[in-house]
Design a protein around this motif. Structure first.
Motif, PDB file in Angstrom:
ATOM      1  N   GLY A  27     -15.510 -12.067 -33.987  1.00  0.00           N
ATOM      2  CA  GLY A  27     -15.669 -11.698 -32.449  1.00  0.00           C
ATOM      3  C   GLY A  27     -14.756 -10.436 -32.057  1.00  0.00           C
ATOM      4  O   GLY A  27     -14.569 -10.178 -31.056  1.00  0.00           O
ATOM      5  N   LYS A  28     -14.392  -9.563 -33.036  1.00  0.00           N
ATOM      6  CA  LYS A  28     -13.617  -8.714 -32.860  1.00  0.00           C
ATOM      7  C   LYS A  28     -14.572  -7.101 -32.617  1.00  0.00           C
ATOM      8  O   LYS A  28     -15.465  -7.167 -32.937  1.00  0.00           O
ATOM      9  N   ASN A  29     -14.026  -6.094 -31.993  1.00  0.00           N
ATOM     10  CA  ASN A  29     -14.442  -5.009 -31.489  1.00  0.00           C
ATOM     11  C   ASN A  29     -14.532  -4.033 -32.676  1.00  0.00           C
ATOM     12  O   ASN A  29     -13.643  -4.111 -33.714  1.00  0.00           O
ATOM     13  N   ILE A  30     -15.203  -2.757 -32.592  1.00  0.00           N
ATOM     14  CA  ILE A  30     -15.398  -1.992 -33.435  1.00  0.00           C
ATOM     15  C   ILE A  30     -13.658  -1.195 -33.553  1.00  0.00           C
ATOM     16  O   ILE A  30     -13.603  -0.789 -34.821  1.00  0.00           O
ATOM     17  N   ASN A  49     -15.151  -9.168 -39.352  1.00  0.00           N
ATOM     18  CA  ASN A  49     -14.955  -8.638 -37.980  1.00  0.00           C
ATOM     19  C   ASN A  49     -15.586  -9.190 -36.972  1.00  0.00           C
ATOM     20  O   ASN A  49     -15.450  -9.749 -35.896  1.00  0.00           O
ATOM     21  N   LEU A  50     -17.041  -9.177 -37.456  1.00  0.00           N
ATOM     22  CA  LEU A  50     -18.219  -9.462 -36.407  1.00  0.00           C
ATOM     23  C   LEU A  50     -17.870 -11.164 -36.169  1.00  0.00           C
ATOM     24  O   LEU A  50     -18.045 -11.594 -35.110  1.00  0.00           O
ATOM     25  N   THR A  94     -11.090  -2.642 -33.630  1.00  0.00           N
ATOM     26  CA  THR A  94     -10.141  -3.415 -34.576  1.00  0.00           C
ATOM     27  C   THR A  94     -10.823  -3.221 -35.903  1.00  0.00           C
ATOM     28  O   THR A  94     -10.203  -3.162 -36.816  1.00  0.00           O
TER      29      THR A  94
END
Length: 193
Positions: free
Chosen positions: A132-135, A128-129, A137
């Protein structure tokens, strides 16, 4: 009648030289060797999987390869799978020596009930990190996929991990797990509809 090929005196076959070099690197630089092996096999597994998937869809594989995804798998393998697995297998040898009763079962239970869930969670978080996705997601992915992924992990990996933690020499356990993961990844890609 064909003439049998004869080895050149003083020269070993290439596969023997490669194996000897790998064993030397494993002895001299175990963490780096396992990190490189994990990173390379993760990246190749991802590329093969993407190629199979694109061929199934009738696409030209070069045009539709997600090289960023392959890079993410390489990073995960190099920085996390290789080094963390190296230390985990060493810890397991110390914590549960083969001389204690039911050592094989204890090792398996530690790996399956503590390490596998934690490692899978780490995979979800880091991918996820790296994407570049957010928390939000991440929370959605965890809610939708974590439990089913963990159940599949337990179902598929348990026999392999039993073999790994009980019969594979400790220096080869990361490689064994990487090879099983590679072939499982390719198998899943080839059987997806």
């Amino acid at each position: 009648m064909p003439v049998a090929s004869k080895p050149v005196p003083g020269r070993s076959p290439l596969h023997t030289l490669l194996l000897l070099r790998y064993l030397q690197l494993l002895r001299d630089r175990p963490i780096l060797t396992k990190a490189l092996t994990s990173g390379i096999l993760s990246a190749i597994g991802n590329l093969v999987s993407q190629t199979i998937e694109s061929q199934r869809k009738g696409q030209k594989s070069q045009k539709y390869l997600d090289l960023k995804g392959t890079f993410r798998f390489a990073v995960y393998g190099f920085f996390f799978t290789g080094p963390l697995s190296h230390y985990f297998y060493l810890f397991l040898e110390e914590a549960v020596p083969s001389t204690i009763p039911l050592a094989g079962l204890r090792r398996l239970l530690i790996e399956r009930l503590i390490i596998a869930p934690a490692f899978l969670f780490l995979f979800f978080v880091l991918m996820n990190l790296l994407e570049g996705k957010n928390i939000a997601t991440l929370n959605h992915k965890l809610k939708d996929s974590y439990w089913s992924a963990l159940k599949m992990n337990w179902k598929v990996w348990t026999p392999f991990q039993f073999i790994n933690v009980n019969y594979i020499p400790v220096q080869f356990r990361v490689l064994f797990a990487n090879m099983v993961a590679f072939f499982w990844f390719v198998y899943l890609s080839s059987t997806r509809k």
